[in-house]
Design a protein around this motif. Structure first.
Motif, short mmCIF file in Angstrom:
data_model
loop_
_atom_site.label_atom_id
_atom_site.label_comp_id
_atom_site.label_asym_id
_atom_site.label_seq_id
_atom_site.Cartn_x
_atom_site.Cartn_y
_atom_site.Cartn_z
N GLN A 84 2.88 -7.03 -4.10
CA GLN A 84 2.35 -6.46 -2.86
C GLN A 84 3.22 -5.28 -2.40
O GLN A 84 2.71 -4.26 -1.95
CB GLN A 84 2.28 -7.53 -1.76
CG GLN A 84 1.60 -7.06 -0.50
CD GLN A 84 0.17 -6.57 -0.74
OE1 GLN A 84 -0.56 -7.11 -1.56
NE2 GLN A 84 -0.21 -5.52 -0.05
N GLN A 85 4.53 -5.42 -2.53
CA GLN A 85 5.44 -4.32 -2.18
C GLN A 85 5.19 -3.11 -3.07
O GLN A 85 5.17 -1.97 -2.59
CB GLN A 85 6.90 -4.78 -2.29
CG GLN A 85 7.29 -5.80 -1.25
CD GLN A 85 8.65 -6.42 -1.53
OE1 GLN A 85 9.29 -6.17 -2.56
NE2 GLN A 85 9.09 -7.28 -0.62
N ALA A 86 5.00 -3.34 -4.36
CA ALA A 86 4.72 -2.23 -5.28
C ALA A 86 3.43 -1.53 -4.91
O ALA A 86 3.35 -0.30 -4.92
CB ALA A 86 4.66 -2.75 -6.72
N LYS A 87 2.42 -2.31 -4.54
CA LYS A 87 1.14 -1.72 -4.11
C LYS A 87 1.32 -0.90 -2.85
O LYS A 87 0.81 0.23 -2.75
CB LYS A 87 0.11 -2.83 -3.84
CG LYS A 87 -0.48 -3.45 -5.06
CD LYS A 87 -1.50 -4.52 -4.66
CE LYS A 87 -2.17 -5.15 -5.83
NZ LYS A 87 -3.17 -6.16 -5.44
N GLN A 88 2.04 -1.44 -1.87
CA GLN A 88 2.24 -0.74 -0.60
C GLN A 88 2.97 0.58 -0.79
O GLN A 88 2.68 1.55 -0.10
CB GLN A 88 3.02 -1.63 0.38
CG GLN A 88 2.22 -2.79 0.91
CD GLN A 88 3.06 -3.74 1.75
OE1 GLN A 88 4.28 -3.72 1.73
NE2 GLN A 88 2.37 -4.61 2.49
N HIS A 89 3.90 0.61 -1.73
CA HIS A 89 4.67 1.83 -1.97
C HIS A 89 4.03 2.74 -3.02
O HIS A 89 4.51 3.86 -3.25
CB HIS A 89 6.10 1.48 -2.40
CG HIS A 89 6.90 0.83 -1.31
ND1 HIS A 89 7.39 1.52 -0.23
CD2 HIS A 89 7.29 -0.45 -1.14
CE1 HIS A 89 8.04 0.69 0.56
NE2 HIS A 89 7.99 -0.52 0.04
N GLY A 90 2.97 2.28 -3.67
CA GLY A 90 2.30 3.09 -4.68
C GLY A 90 3.11 3.27 -5.94
O GLY A 90 3.05 4.32 -6.57
N TYR A 91 3.85 2.25 -6.34
CA TYR A 91 4.68 2.34 -7.54
C TYR A 91 3.87 2.08 -8.80
O TYR A 91 2.96 1.25 -8.81
CB TYR A 91 5.83 1.34 -7.49
CG TYR A 91 6.85 1.58 -6.40
CD1 TYR A 91 7.12 2.85 -5.91
CD2 TYR A 91 7.56 0.53 -5.86
CE1 TYR A 91 8.05 3.06 -4.92
CE2 TYR A 91 8.52 0.73 -4.87
CZ TYR A 91 8.75 2.00 -4.41
OH TYR A 91 9.68 2.20 -3.42
N GLY A 92 4.22 2.78 -9.86
CA GLY A 92 3.67 2.51 -11.20
C GLY A 92 2.15 2.48 -11.22
O GLY A 92 1.49 3.43 -10.79
N ARG A 93 1.60 1.39 -11.70
CA ARG A 93 0.15 1.25 -11.85
C ARG A 93 -0.58 1.34 -10.53
O ARG A 93 -1.78 1.55 -10.50
CB ARG A 93 -0.17 -0.07 -12.56
CG ARG A 93 0.19 -1.30 -11.74
CD ARG A 93 -0.03 -2.63 -12.46
NE ARG A 93 -1.40 -2.83 -12.81
CZ ARG A 93 -1.85 -3.03 -14.06
NH1 ARG A 93 -1.03 -3.06 -15.06
NH2 ARG A 93 -3.14 -3.23 -14.28
N TRP A 94 0.12 1.18 -9.43
CA TRP A 94 -0.50 1.21 -8.11
C TRP A 94 -0.46 2.61 -7.49
O TRP A 94 -0.90 2.82 -6.37
CB TRP A 94 0.18 0.21 -7.17
CG TRP A 94 0.35 -1.13 -7.82
CD1 TRP A 94 1.51 -1.72 -8.18
CD2 TRP A 94 -0.68 -2.03 -8.21
NE1 TRP A 94 1.28 -2.94 -8.77
CE2 TRP A 94 -0.06 -3.16 -8.80
CE3 TRP A 94 -2.07 -2.00 -8.12
CZ2 TRP A 94 -0.79 -4.23 -9.30
CZ3 TRP A 94 -2.79 -3.09 -8.62
CH2 TRP A 94 -2.15 -4.18 -9.20
N ASN A 95 0.03 3.59 -8.23
CA ASN A 95 0.07 4.97 -7.77
C ASN A 95 -1.33 5.55 -7.87
O ASN A 95 -1.89 5.71 -8.95
CB ASN A 95 1.05 5.79 -8.62
CG ASN A 95 1.20 7.21 -8.12
OD1 ASN A 95 0.37 7.71 -7.36
ND2 ASN A 95 2.27 7.85 -8.52
#
Length: 101
Positions: A84-95
């Motif tokens: 969820q943190q990665a998604k919120q920050h737009g990291y990696g695959r969530w960019n």
């Protein structure tokens, strides 16, 4: 390990080298199984991998390099928080930023 040969028996010096090798490896990498998870259908071991105090599994999730699979395991809630943190920050695959050249 591939590419290394540690003495198996012999002199006191070889025993000391073997002991040092074992201690060094334990400082570098630790592999921990999960009682809720068995090997894959292909027989691949599934485990938590630590380098020092860092869990490699959660680092991959935290950086957006991987996602949490749809399966049950002991640390699932922790992994979901990292994802969820990665998604919120737009990291990696969530960019979701797209660029055109």
């Amino acid at each position: 390990m591939i590419g290394v040969n540690v003495p198996e028996d012999g002199t006191t010096q070889q025993q000391a080298i073997r002991d040092a090798n074992s201690q060094f490896n334990q400082q570098l990498v630790t592999v921990v199984s999960d009682p809720l998870v068995s090997a894959t259908e292909n027989g691949h071991l599934q485990a938590y991998v630590y380098i020092g105090n860092t869990m490699v599994n959660t680092e991959l999730i935290r950086r957006g390099y991987a996602r949490v699979p749809d399966m049950q395991f002991s640390k699932r809630q922790e992994f979901m928080r990292k994802q969820q943190q990665a998604k919120q920050h737009g990291y990696g695959r969530w960019n979701t930023t797209t660029t055109t050249a």
